[in-house]
Design an enzyme around this catalytic site. Structure first.
Site, PDB file in Angstrom:
ATOM      1  N   HIS A  13       1.006  -0.902  -0.529  1.00  0.00           N
ATOM      2  CA  HIS A  13      -0.110   0.019   0.011  1.00  0.00           C
ATOM      3  C   HIS A  13       1.461   1.480   0.254  1.00  0.00           C
ATOM      4  CE1 HIS A  13      -2.816   2.852   1.624  1.00  0.00           C
ATOM      5  NE2 HIS A  13      -3.969   2.152   1.740  1.00  0.00           N
TER       6      HIS A  13
ATOM      7  N   GLN B  41      -4.411  -4.802   7.202  1.00  0.00           N
ATOM      8  CA  GLN B  41      -6.161  -5.493   7.077  1.00  0.00           C
ATOM      9  C   GLN B  41      -5.604  -7.285   7.370  1.00  0.00           C
ATOM     10  OE1 GLN B  41      -8.333  -5.194   4.771  1.00  0.00           O
ATOM     11  NE2 GLN B  41      -7.266  -3.221   3.806  1.00  0.00           N
TER      12      GLN B  41
ATOM     13  N   LYS C  73      -9.929  -0.809  10.517  1.00  0.00           N
ATOM     14  CA  LYS C  73     -10.710  -1.814  10.108  1.00  0.00           C
ATOM     15  C   LYS C  73     -10.829  -2.856  10.587  1.00  0.00           C
ATOM     16  CE  LYS C  73      -7.286  -0.212   6.983  1.00  0.00           C
ATOM     17  NZ  LYS C  73      -8.598   0.075   5.165  1.00  0.00           N
TER      18      LYS C  73
ATOM     19  N   CYS D 278      -5.243   2.903  -3.344  1.00  0.00           N
ATOM     20  CA  CYS D 278      -3.306   2.970  -2.636  1.00  0.00           C
ATOM     21  C   CYS D 278      -2.229   2.034  -3.132  1.00  0.00           C
ATOM     22  CB  CYS D 278      -4.189   2.756  -1.348  1.00  0.00           C
ATOM     23  SG  CYS D 278      -4.866   4.590  -1.147  1.00  0.00           S
TER      24      CYS D 278
ATOM     25  N   ASP E 238       3.067  -4.785   8.309  1.00  0.00           N
ATOM     26  CA  ASP E 238       1.736  -3.706   7.785  1.00  0.00           C
ATOM     27  C   ASP E 238       0.633  -4.522   8.091  1.00  0.00           C
ATOM     28  OD1 ASP E 238      -0.406  -2.656   6.992  1.00  0.00           O
ATOM     29  OD2 ASP E 238       0.397  -2.025   4.818  1.00  0.00           O
TER      30      ASP E 238
END
Ligand code: C6P
Length: 430
Positions: free
Chosen positions: A145, A226, A249, A387, A223
């Site tokens: 991303h 998600q 999220k 993104c 990261d």
């Protein structure tokens, strides 16, 4: 990711957890915890498939926010009055909860941020500026991303470091662990990679990558935007130095997040921003800092954000993150299979072992048109580059349409969504 080591499957993808749920969950009943889901959009029942952009919030989280502002609102770490003490206790309890959620060794390894983007920027600006030098390499992947690319580009511009990218193997969007050693050269100082791709649904074997990087003394950042809230997440099992997530999220509020930093790493990292809360003492010419995590939290924090995230973590663990992973991935597999049966469709990401999202393109129909027409039928999708412009370039496309699921979605909603996609194809004469 637990339960414990992720298993590899035949397509080379990963699972977040064992494929068998630990206990039966009444998934349809959970929908009632989300008041927003019970509405019509353009005269049709809302089907919310934009969960990778942000999830919806359960009543427990909304109630925690209201309770805080109705009963306990005060600034933290300052006043010696009852409300301030209550707010401080609740804020710090959220830190302890987050440490438990991630299986960090200590709550001192938990920094509150505005989200994944700020967490990565913090590491790049504070740790990176001190430790990354001219001639060093920062290793990323082609599926990152922008939040896990641009902060490193800014750092590289300042320091003279270079960026390198682990390649994906075409539309299936898998990394090739067999090629990792080729990229882990002696000039690599940092490996920063996503756990789950927000465009492909690929679940990366991050524990293996961190282990191989660590053996060469390379610092690692994950990261988890998600993956947090979509399955068990264990920073000790992953073995990373840093991990960033966004509360919004995972049933929590927007503008709030967590950066996990391994104790030794945080101890060597200078402050990120200066201001109140992060200092021990300030004189006219110089100041001294608090230890981690407060050294990294200048200014009045988002107190209600921490309290709401605490409620979100309790809520998710009440369902069981192993159960959520299983359900999410079943929805992802179901949608992928149903869409694969349509003519004139290009699907991205692994065929198996995928997260709960599908990205696709219909022949001759722009992704934005798919999303606009789907919206008229009450189906909320996302279209665009998500993104992920470098990834789109790698795939040879400008954009994709994306449906992303969470545990409150159902296969009946996916059936309706696939019908809508077929209607769109027919509308455009395909
Ligand atoms: N992806 C999506 O629709 P923030 O904005 O800081 O909460 O999260 C940024 C981010 C970082 N990494 C990954 C893998 C992400 O998916 C995201 C957010 C959203 O896919 C908005 S572009």
């Amino acid at each position: 990711m637990t339960d414990r080591a992720p298993a590899e499957n035949h397509a080379g993808g990963q699972r977040l957890t064992a494929m068998h749920p630990h206990q039966a969950v009444n998934w349809p009943a959970l929908r009632q915890d989300f008041p927003i889901l019970d509405q019509q959009v353009h005269g049709r029942p809302l089907i919310y498939f934009d969960n990778a952009a942000t999830s919806q919030k359960p009543r427990a989280v909304l109630d925690a926010l209201v309770h805080y502002y109705e009963r306990d609102n005060a600034n933290v770490h300052r006043g010696i009055h009852e409300l301030s003490n209550r707010a401080t206790a609740a804020f710090e309890a959220a830190r302890v909860r987050a440490a438990k959620f991630l299986n960090a060794r200590s709550a001192d390894e938990i920094i509150f941020t505005r989200g994944t983007t700020e967490g990565i920027n913090l590491v790049a600006a504070a740790w990176g500026t001190k430790f990354i030098k001219r001639g060093n390499k920062i290793l990323l992947t082609e599926m990152e991303h922008h939040s896990n690319i641009v902060p490193w580009q800014l750092l590289a511009e300042r320091t003279g470091a270079q960026l390198a990218y682990l390649p994906i193997n075409g539309d299936r969007g898998l990394l090739e662990p067999g090629r990792l050693d080729e990229f882990l050269t002696s000039d690599v100082k940092l490996l920063a990679m996503t756990h789950i791709s927000n465009s492909l649904g690929t679940i990366n074997p991050v524990a293996e990558y961190c282990e191989r990087a660590r053996r060469r003394g390379i610092v690692t950042l994950i990261d988890a935007a998600q993956s947090a809230g979509h399955g068990p997440l264990d920073v000790q099992q992953i073995g990373c130095d840093f991990l960033a997530l966004s509360a919004h999220k995972m049933c929590g509020p927007t503008g709030f997040g967590v950066l996990y930093g391994r104790g030794e790493r945080l101890a060597e990292t200078p402050p990120y921003q200066g201001g109140g809360e992060m200092i021990l003492s300030v004189d006219f010419q110089q100041s001294t800092w608090k230890p981690a995590p407060h050294r990294f939290e200048a200014g009045t924090p988002d107190i209600s954000g921490a309290i709401a995230l605490h409620a979100a973590m309790d809520y998710l663990d009440g369902i069981g993150r192993g159960n959520i992973a299983h359900h999410d991935q079943e929805l992802g597999a179901y949608a992928f299979e149903k869409l694969s049966a349509l003519p004139g469709i290009r699907l991205f990401g692994p065929t198996m072992g995928r997260a709960g999202l599908v990205s696709f393109l219909l022949d001759g129909v722009h992704a934005h048109d798919v999303v606009t027409v789907a919206d008229r039928s009450g189906v909320a999708l996302r279209g665009g580059h998500h993104c992920n412009q470098p990834l789109m370039k790698r795939l040879g496309v400008e954009s994709t349409a994306r449906a992303s699921f969470y545990f409150y979605n159902t296969t009946a909603e996916i059936d309706r969504f696939v019908e809508v996609i077929r209607e769109i194809q027919m509308f455009f004469g395909k």
